[in-house]
Each structure stands twice: as structure tokens, then as C-alpha cells.
Design an enzyme around this catalytic site. Sequence first.
Site, PDB file in Angstrom:
ATOM      1  N   ASN A  24      20.765  -0.101 -15.243  1.00  0.00           N
ATOM      2  CA  ASN A  24      20.741   1.340 -15.511  1.00  0.00           C
ATOM      3  C   ASN A  24      21.593   1.732 -16.708  1.00  0.00           C
ATOM      4  O   ASN A  24      21.306   2.733 -17.375  1.00  0.00           O
ATOM      5  CB  ASN A  24      21.196   2.111 -14.273  1.00  0.00           C
ATOM      6  CG  ASN A  24      20.181   2.059 -13.155  1.00  0.00           C
ATOM      7  OD1 ASN A  24      18.971   1.987 -13.400  1.00  0.00           O
ATOM      8  ND2 ASN A  24      20.648   2.076 -11.917  1.00  0.00           N
ATOM      9  N   ASP A  27      27.204  -7.004 -17.968  1.00  0.00           N
ATOM     10  CA  ASP A  27      26.962  -8.026 -16.959  1.00  0.00           C
ATOM     11  C   ASP A  27      25.464  -8.271 -16.818  1.00  0.00           C
ATOM     12  O   ASP A  27      24.662  -7.360 -16.971  1.00  0.00           O
ATOM     13  CB  ASP A  27      27.563  -7.589 -15.621  1.00  0.00           C
ATOM     14  CG  ASP A  27      27.054  -6.219 -15.168  1.00  0.00           C
ATOM     15  OD1 ASP A  27      27.204  -5.248 -15.926  1.00  0.00           O
ATOM     16  OD2 ASP A  27      26.495  -6.117 -14.064  1.00  0.00           O
ATOM     17  N   HIS A  39      30.712  -5.654 -12.559  1.00  0.00           N
ATOM     18  CA  HIS A  39      30.054  -4.637 -13.385  1.00  0.00           C
ATOM     19  C   HIS A  39      30.889  -4.280 -14.609  1.00  0.00           C
ATOM     20  O   HIS A  39      30.368  -3.676 -15.552  1.00  0.00           O
ATOM     21  CB  HIS A  39      29.832  -3.384 -12.541  1.00  0.00           C
ATOM     22  CG  HIS A  39      28.414  -2.856 -12.579  1.00  0.00           C
ATOM     23  ND1 HIS A  39      27.344  -3.530 -13.131  1.00  0.00           N
ATOM     24  CD2 HIS A  39      27.900  -1.676 -12.122  1.00  0.00           C
ATOM     25  CE1 HIS A  39      26.243  -2.803 -13.011  1.00  0.00           C
ATOM     26  NE2 HIS A  39      26.552  -1.687 -12.412  1.00  0.00           N
ATOM     27  N   ASN A  88      26.076   4.082 -15.282  1.00  0.00           N
ATOM     28  CA  ASN A  88      24.665   4.482 -15.394  1.00  0.00           C
ATOM     29  C   ASN A  88      24.409   5.557 -16.436  1.00  0.00           C
ATOM     30  O   ASN A  88      23.248   5.826 -16.770  1.00  0.00           O
ATOM     31  CB  ASN A  88      24.151   4.961 -14.039  1.00  0.00           C
ATOM     32  CG  ASN A  88      24.046   3.838 -13.029  1.00  0.00           C
ATOM     33  OD1 ASN A  88      24.225   2.667 -13.359  1.00  0.00           O
ATOM     34  ND2 ASN A  88      23.760   4.191 -11.782  1.00  0.00           N
TER      35      ASN A  88
END
Length: 208
Positions: A116, A95, A19, A70
Site C-alpha cells: 500500500n 520491505d 515494515h 499507507n
Amino acid sequence: MLILAGLGNPGGRYAGNRHNVGAMAVDEIARRWNFAPERSRFQSLAREGGIDTPKGAVRALILKPQTYYNDSGNAVGEALKFYKLTPADLVVFHDEIDLAPGRFRMKAGGGAAGNNGIRSISGQVGPDFRRARLGVGHPGHKELVQGHVLSDFHKVEQAWLSELLAACAEAAPLLAAGEDEKYQAEVMRLAPADKADTRQQRQGRNDQ
């Protein structure tokens, strides 16, 4: 002025996660082009510098939002508003599970495709910003995605990862010049990767 935002989660616990590959990419750009040291700005770790192009240096601000992945839009939106920039002046490195590991694609605008962080940024600045999508592959089942992106790259992945990050930095003059298609082609020339379609990979796993 160009803003290069690298998505990820803050803190050492997440530093090696898939991430966080967007944050890794902008770190490598900053290193290659000798950006100034990091400082806290816009709810982010920020670095200022310039990227040389045939038409001269382009001023750039690298952002690594510290808001957690997020909520990245809070940081990115604040920076765009401060500098009175448009979405075309923003490139978000992130990513992408729908690209095979090591693959790279540029995209402008569009939906969030379940990401998100991208959804958060779109909510703050609209959808028409530029996206630098770094493939991390798909684990095969939807319920495995969170664990996949929040886990570290394996040792066997380090070779292609290092090549991809270095390519993103080396080809940066094309990105700074607004030549996104040429940037994509040059990154993939410098760091070629398997062209496997992760959608096919997922189907194959689901059929087993």
C-alpha cells in the site's frame, strides 16, 4: 538531486518493525555519509547531504514519511513537486515479503504487488520510480502478513539485518550514480543471503 525515501510508520512503537526496514536503510545511509541532522519537511523527517561518486558528490535528500506507511505518497509527492524532480530521481526503500529475509533487489516501475505504500506513491508520482526492495520473507499465509510486517525483527535476524543495512549504505555511490544493477550486485556481495524463493516457502507451509 536524488530523493531517497525510506518507508515505515512513525514513532517508537513501530521503530523495530519489519515494515520499517526501509526507514532503517536510509538512516544507515545518512549515518555513513554524514548527512545533516533531521528536520521536519514535506510531512517527513528529512536530512540533506551528499554521496560521493567517481564523478563527484551527488546531492541527496533523505525522507522518512511521517504520514503512516499507507499514505507515504503524500509526503514523497510533495517533495518531488517542490524540487521539480522526475520519478527517475526517486528511490524508495521498502520491505518486500516476496523476497527471502536478507535478499535485496532493485526495480524500476511496475505495479505495487499489494504494497500500500508503493501504491500510494504511484498514485502521486506515477509508477516509474526506482524501488530498493529489502526482503523480510513471507509468514506463509495471507492472513498472517499484517502481523508479520508489523512485528519486530527477531534477535536471530539482527546479524543479517545489520549487514544488509550497512551494505545498502556502503554501496550508495553506485545508487547515486544511477547504476542500479551494479548497486544491487554490490549490496548482495557485501551482505550475501539465502536465495530461497518465498513463494516456494509459502507453498511448502501450505502443504503441511
